[in-house]
Design an enzyme around this catalytic site. Structure first.
Site, mmCIF file in Angstrom:
data_model
loop_
_atom_site.group_PDB
_atom_site.id
_atom_site.type_symbol
_atom_site.label_atom_id
_atom_site.label_comp_id
_atom_site.label_asym_id
_atom_site.label_seq_id
_atom_site.Cartn_x
_atom_site.Cartn_y
_atom_site.Cartn_z
ATOM 1 C CG HIS A 36 -6.787 -3.092 -2.678
ATOM 2 N ND1 HIS A 36 -7.396 -2.405 -1.662
ATOM 3 C CD2 HIS A 36 -6.086 -4.088 -2.096
ATOM 4 C CE1 HIS A 36 -7.066 -2.964 -0.501
ATOM 5 N NE2 HIS A 36 -6.270 -3.987 -0.740
ATOM 6 C CE LYS A 50 -3.417 -2.668 2.500
ATOM 7 N NZ LYS A 50 -4.711 -2.640 3.123
ATOM 8 C CD GLU A 59 -7.374 -8.122 -0.817
ATOM 9 O OE1 GLU A 59 -6.376 -8.528 -0.233
ATOM 10 O OE2 GLU A 59 -7.530 -6.937 -1.177
HETATM 11 C C1 PEP Z 1 -4.950 -5.908 1.463
HETATM 12 O O1 PEP Z 1 -4.992 -4.702 1.564
HETATM 13 O O2 PEP Z 1 -4.857 -6.417 0.342
HETATM 14 C C2 PEP Z 1 -5.007 -6.706 2.689
HETATM 15 C C3 PEP Z 1 -5.348 -7.968 2.591
HETATM 16 O O3 PEP Z 1 -4.709 -6.052 3.873
HETATM 17 P P1 PEP Z 1 -4.508 -6.708 5.326
HETATM 18 O O4 PEP Z 1 -3.705 -7.981 5.126
HETATM 19 O O5 PEP Z 1 -3.754 -5.688 6.107
HETATM 20 O O6 PEP Z 1 -5.858 -6.990 5.866
#
Ligand code: PEP
Length: 251
Positions: A96, A11, A168
């Protein structure tokens, strides 16, 4: 053959020198460990060229976290897919939920980005996932179905081979709330069935589907043991080499 992958998504974290240090550490750890999956680091645009110089791209893949929906021209501040590819990066993360949510990226816009990324020779890690409200309203399949079909189902089978899906759930990203392995498996199986309907069982079986959302060394093994979970897209835990490698070695 379906590949297992663990990909980091840094990120908007680390300065260039800090990112180079982290990438070097990951590269060294990967080189000296018996690993059973592909490893990728997803880094800010500013870091791509410097990180490329300190990794062995055959052992550690390199991803940008986004690309523009145009190839060149008067789009101040944007970075195009051919620019990303010219750094030596071989992947781009698209769709994302932070980009969809904060920067209003739509399925239609992502369709264009996917096309330009593939045209530039990049592989795409395509993110999808539902919010808690959508899950609770029973709209999970509708939302994920639209994200995948509207941005990806115009591709042909050859192009599809360069797509990695990352599921996700938005409520699990950066919150410390991981989906249970059963919850994640259920959605991964739904996604694979959706792909099978479009591209056939063989191609669906060969598609890598990653889980992302508070994945860490302590829960990676249970998640990766599920039949349709082929690895992870890792945010917070990708910023420390030891944590990231703890997930990589969960396979
Ligand atoms: C992401 O942003 O792709 C993610 C999975 O974040 P985290 O692992 O911090 O939850």
């Amino acid at each position: 053959m379906r590949k297992n992958i663990v990909a980091g998504n840094w990120k908007m974290n680390t300065t260039v020198p800090e990112g180079v240090e982290l990438a070097k550490a990951v590269n060294d750890a990967v080189a000296s460990t018996d690993i059973k999956c592909d490893v990728i680091v997803g880094v800010p645009f500013t870091h791509l060229t410097a990180v490329k110089q300190v990794i062995d791209i055959n052992k550690v893949g390199l991803a940008a976290e986004n690309c523009a929906d145009h190839n060149s021209g008067a789009y101040t501040g944007e970075v195009s897919a051919p620019m990303v590819a010219s750094t030596g990066a071989n992947y781009v993360i698209l769709g994302h939920s932070e980009r969809r949510g904060y920067y209003n990226e739509t399925n239609e816009m992502l369709k264009t980005k996917v096309d330009l990324a593939l045209e530039a020779g990049l592989k795409v890690i395509f993110c999808c996932g539902e919010s808690l409200e959508e899950r609770e309203a029973g709209k999970l399949e509708e939302v994920i179905g639209a994200e995948i079909s509207e941005s990806l189902f115009h591709l042909d089978a050859e192009q599809w081979k360069n797509i990695v899906i990352a599921y996700e759930p938005i409520w699990a990203i950066g919150t410390g709330k991981t989906a249970t392995s059963d919850q994640a498996q259920e959605v991964h199986a739904f996604i694979r069935a959706l792909i099978a309907k479009q591209f056939g069982e063989d191609l669906a079986g060969d598609t890598t589907i990653l889980y992302g959302g508070s994945c860490k060394p302590s829960n990676a093994q249970e998640l990766f043991a599920k039949p349709d979970i082929d690895g992870g897209l890792i945010g917070g835990a990708s910023l420390k080499c030891d944590d990231f490698m703890g997930i990589v070695t969960a396979f």
